[in-house]
Design a protein around this motif. Sequence first.
Motif: not given
Length: 229
Positions: A171-192
């Motif tokens: 699963a990690k490999a699939v997600v990383e491949g998608l992220a690399a191909q489409y420039g996906l950016v992780k959501k920011l974690v909001k700190i209260p």
Amino acid sequence: MLNISHAAGHALVTPGKQSPDGYKEWQVTNEIVTIVMMELENYEGVSQKRIDDPTGSSDFPLNKRCELINTWGANVHIDYHLNAYGSGWNNAGGTETYVYTTRPSEAAALAEKVQAKLVRELEFRNRGVKTANFQILRDTDMSAILIEFAFMTNHNEAMKMRTTEYQKKAAKAVVEGLAAQYGLVKKLVKIPSTDVFYRVQVGAFTDINNAKGLAEELKAKGYPAILIK
């Protein structure tokens, strides 16, 4: 928005599609799809849909799958499978990823990235990116790839792919491949935010020189030390 559709290969009820000891392909691919979709929830601008029966109790015909994928409007489709050779345990093995025979540029680029990361994570033989006239690749309107993670007729690979460790690796490999191909950016974690501050007193001395010495030491380390009588 990047619309990604997923399908866990064949269902529990599909004839064949199992290891020599009766362990079904779906029991592995379903877990990988589930993990991939959970991980992709951490990325911005991603919408997902599963194009199969998530219970594994029915196997949608390929024409229906293609229709569902096209109607939903996926930009990318990934089909998850385990390979097989013969009917008993044997040494055929490795990881491969398929695109349609015309090698569409975007699908091929995605397949190359996913394949490279799968080989790195799973450490099975690299069988490369291949082409095939599979209906799921031919009759869908978007970039589509079909992954064969390993051989379920290879005892070593089959046993590893049944573990949570290897399913997470896949699963990690699939997600990383998608992220690399489409420039996906992780959501920011909001700190209260908070307006509450807490003070910590460090040390109490009868000798003022000792107190000054600790204050200077704390300041040198970047702490806002204040000397109070």
